[in-house]
Write a protein that holds these residues in place. Structure first.
Motif, PDB file in Angstrom:
ATOM      1  N   ASP A   1      43.067 -25.934  27.577  1.00 25.42           N
ATOM      2  CA  ASP A   1      43.474 -25.489  26.235  1.00 25.42           C
ATOM      3  C   ASP A   1      42.384 -25.779  25.200  1.00 25.42           C
ATOM      4  N   ASP A   2      41.746 -26.957  25.331  1.00 24.08           N
ATOM      5  CA  ASP A   2      40.656 -27.288  24.416  1.00 24.08           C
ATOM      6  C   ASP A   2      39.493 -26.292  24.559  1.00 24.08           C
ATOM      7  N   LEU A   3      39.175 -25.929  25.802  1.00 28.25           N
ATOM      8  CA  LEU A   3      38.093 -24.963  26.027  1.00 28.25           C
ATOM      9  C   LEU A   3      38.447 -23.588  25.468  1.00 28.25           C
ATOM     10  N   PHE A   4      39.690 -23.157  25.672  1.00 27.04           N
ATOM     11  CA  PHE A   4      40.116 -21.865  25.102  1.00 27.04           C
ATOM     12  C   PHE A   4      40.006 -21.876  23.577  1.00 27.04           C
ATOM     13  N   ALA A   5      40.425 -22.979  22.957  1.00 22.88           N
ATOM     14  CA  ALA A   5      40.349 -23.087  21.494  1.00 22.88           C
ATOM     15  C   ALA A   5      38.893 -23.085  21.026  1.00 22.88           C
ATOM     16  N   ALA A   6      38.036 -23.799  21.754  1.00 24.49           N
ATOM     17  CA  ALA A   6      36.614 -23.840  21.386  1.00 24.49           C
ATOM     18  C   ALA A   6      35.989 -22.450  21.510  1.00 24.49           C
ATOM     19  N   ALA A   7      36.370 -21.713  22.539  1.00 23.58           N
ATOM     20  CA  ALA A   7      35.843 -20.352  22.714  1.00 23.58           C
ATOM     21  C   ALA A   7      36.271 -19.462  21.555  1.00 23.58           C
ATOM     22  N   ASP A   8      37.524 -19.578  21.140  1.00 25.89           N
ATOM     23  CA  ASP A   8      38.013 -18.786  20.012  1.00 25.89           C
ATOM     24  C   ASP A   8      37.252 -19.110  18.732  1.00 25.89           C
ATOM     25  N   ARG A   9      37.066 -20.417  18.476  1.00 28.33           N
ATOM     26  CA  ARG A   9      36.337 -20.829  17.258  1.00 28.33           C
ATOM     27  C   ARG A   9      34.890 -20.334  17.292  1.00 28.33           C
ATOM     28  N   HIS A  10      34.258 -20.456  18.462  1.00 29.83           N
ATOM     29  CA  HIS A  10      32.870 -20.024  18.591  1.00 29.83           C
ATOM     30  C   HIS A  10      32.732 -18.522  18.351  1.00 29.83           C
ATOM     31  N   GLU A  11      33.652 -17.749  18.879  1.00 31.41           N
ATOM     32  CA  GLU A  11      33.573 -16.312  18.731  1.00 31.41           C
ATOM     33  C   GLU A  11      33.791 -15.865  17.281  1.00 31.41           C
ATOM     34  N   LEU A  12      34.644 -16.573  16.571  1.00 33.80           N
ATOM     35  CA  LEU A  12      34.957 -16.207  15.179  1.00 33.80           C
ATOM     36  C   LEU A  12      33.993 -16.789  14.161  1.00 33.80           C
ATOM     37  N   LYS A  13      33.181 -17.764  14.575  1.00 35.34           N
ATOM     38  CA  LYS A  13      32.256 -18.445  13.660  1.00 35.34           C
ATOM     39  C   LYS A  13      31.224 -17.462  13.122  1.00 35.34           C
ATOM     40  N   GLN A  14      30.977 -17.563  11.822  1.00 36.07           N
ATOM     41  CA  GLN A  14      29.971 -16.739  11.169  1.00 36.07           C
ATOM     42  C   GLN A  14      28.663 -17.521  11.112  1.00 36.07           C
ATOM     43  N   ASP A  15      27.542 -16.868  11.435  1.00 30.94           N
ATOM     44  CA  ASP A  15      26.255 -17.524  11.330  1.00 30.94           C
ATOM     45  C   ASP A  15      25.886 -17.698   9.861  1.00 30.94           C
ATOM     46  N   ALA A  16      25.361 -18.869   9.551  1.00 31.86           N
ATOM     47  CA  ALA A  16      24.984 -19.149   8.159  1.00 31.86           C
ATOM     48  C   ALA A  16      23.568 -18.739   7.882  1.00 31.86           C
TER      49      ALA A  16
ATOM     50  N   ARG B   1      35.788 -19.168  28.416  1.00 37.29           N
ATOM     51  CA  ARG B   1      37.162 -18.863  28.837  1.00 37.29           C
ATOM     52  C   ARG B   1      37.275 -18.805  30.359  1.00 37.29           C
ATOM     53  N   ALA B   2      36.250 -18.271  31.011  1.00 40.07           N
ATOM     54  CA  ALA B   2      36.259 -18.240  32.485  1.00 40.07           C
ATOM     55  C   ALA B   2      36.242 -19.658  33.038  1.00 40.07           C
ATOM     56  N   LEU B   3      35.456 -20.529  32.431  1.00 44.18           N
ATOM     57  CA  LEU B   3      35.433 -21.929  32.847  1.00 44.18           C
ATOM     58  C   LEU B   3      36.794 -22.579  32.595  1.00 44.18           C
ATOM     59  N   ALA B   4      37.391 -22.305  31.432  1.00 48.87           N
ATOM     60  CA  ALA B   4      38.699 -22.867  31.103  1.00 48.87           C
ATOM     61  C   ALA B   4      39.753 -22.446  32.113  1.00 48.87           C
ATOM     62  N   SER B   5      39.669 -21.232  32.599  1.00 47.80           N
ATOM     63  CA  SER B   5      40.648 -20.750  33.586  1.00 47.80           C
ATOM     64  C   SER B   5      40.616 -21.560  34.871  1.00 47.80           C
ATOM     65  N   THR B   6      39.451 -22.068  35.224  1.00 48.00           N
ATOM     66  CA  THR B   6      39.361 -22.869  36.456  1.00 48.00           C
ATOM     67  C   THR B   6      40.047 -24.220  36.302  1.00 48.00           C
ATOM     68  N   TYR B   7      40.225 -24.711  35.071  1.00 47.80           N
ATOM     69  CA  TYR B   7      40.867 -26.003  34.822  1.00 47.80           C
ATOM     70  C   TYR B   7      42.341 -25.873  34.456  1.00 47.80           C
ATOM     71  N   ARG B   8      42.851 -24.670  34.391  1.00 46.56           N
ATOM     72  CA  ARG B   8      44.227 -24.450  33.930  1.00 46.56           C
ATOM     73  C   ARG B   8      45.249 -25.244  34.745  1.00 46.56           C
ATOM     74  N   THR B   9      45.107 -25.318  36.055  1.00 45.27           N
ATOM     75  CA  THR B   9      46.093 -26.042  36.879  1.00 45.27           C
ATOM     76  C   THR B   9      45.760 -27.513  37.007  1.00 45.27           C
ATOM     77  N   SER B  10      44.490 -27.878  37.119  1.00 53.28           N
ATOM     78  CA  SER B  10      44.137 -29.280  37.331  1.00 53.28           C
ATOM     79  C   SER B  10      44.139 -30.104  36.049  1.00 53.28           C
ATOM     80  N   ASP B  11      43.771 -29.516  34.927  1.00 53.61           N
ATOM     81  CA  ASP B  11      43.728 -30.241  33.657  1.00 53.61           C
ATOM     82  C   ASP B  11      44.057 -29.280  32.519  1.00 53.61           C
ATOM     83  N   PRO B  12      45.361 -28.987  32.324  1.00 60.44           N
ATOM     84  CA  PRO B  12      45.755 -27.993  31.325  1.00 60.44           C
ATOM     85  C   PRO B  12      45.330 -28.336  29.896  1.00 60.44           C
ATOM     86  N   GLY B  13      45.314 -29.604  29.542  1.00 59.56           N
ATOM     87  CA  GLY B  13      44.905 -30.005  28.192  1.00 59.56           C
ATOM     88  C   GLY B  13      43.445 -29.670  27.933  1.00 59.56           C
ATOM     89  N   PHE B  14      42.595 -29.972  28.926  1.00 56.64           N
ATOM     90  CA  PHE B  14      41.178 -29.657  28.804  1.00 56.64           C
ATOM     91  C   PHE B  14      40.971 -28.143  28.739  1.00 56.64           C
TER      92      PHE B  14
END
Length: 89
Positions: free
Chosen positions: A74-89, A59-72
């Motif tokens: 957003d993808d990083l924020f979504a990936a961080a959310d998925r990673h945090e919620l993922k259950q280990d198998a 998320r900290a990395l995603a914040s650095t791209y918020r103004t220069s590449d908002p789509g990227f």
């Protein structure tokens, strides 16, 4: 004939009582156990970060791209959310 002499006022070194001996032994045991446990614990640098810590870094990395590449960003924020919620198998 045997003589027994009592010396009034003469003091002998007193031996430590049970509580004092026990206290000294427990203090030594506590110090030894603390040292041993400190040696068994892995250094902080070798400990694996938690999912939440990893996600926060992304998320900290995603914040650095918020103004220069908002789509990227957003993808990083979504990936961080998925990673945090993922259950280990």
């Amino acid at each position: 004939m045997a003589h027994t002499t009592f010396h009034a006022g003469m003091q002998t070194a007193s031996s430590p009582n049970f509580a004092e001996v026990l206290h000294e032994r427990l203090a030594g045991f506590q110090k030894s156990a603390t040292t041993l446990l400190a040696q068994l614990r892995p250094p902080v640098a070798l400990m694996r970060p938690t999912r939440a810590q990893e996600a926060e870094r992304v998320r900290a990395l995603a914040s650095t791209y918020r103004t220069s590449d908002p789509g990227f960003a957003d993808d990083l924020f979504a990936a961080a959310d998925r990673h945090e919620l993922k259950q280990d198998a």
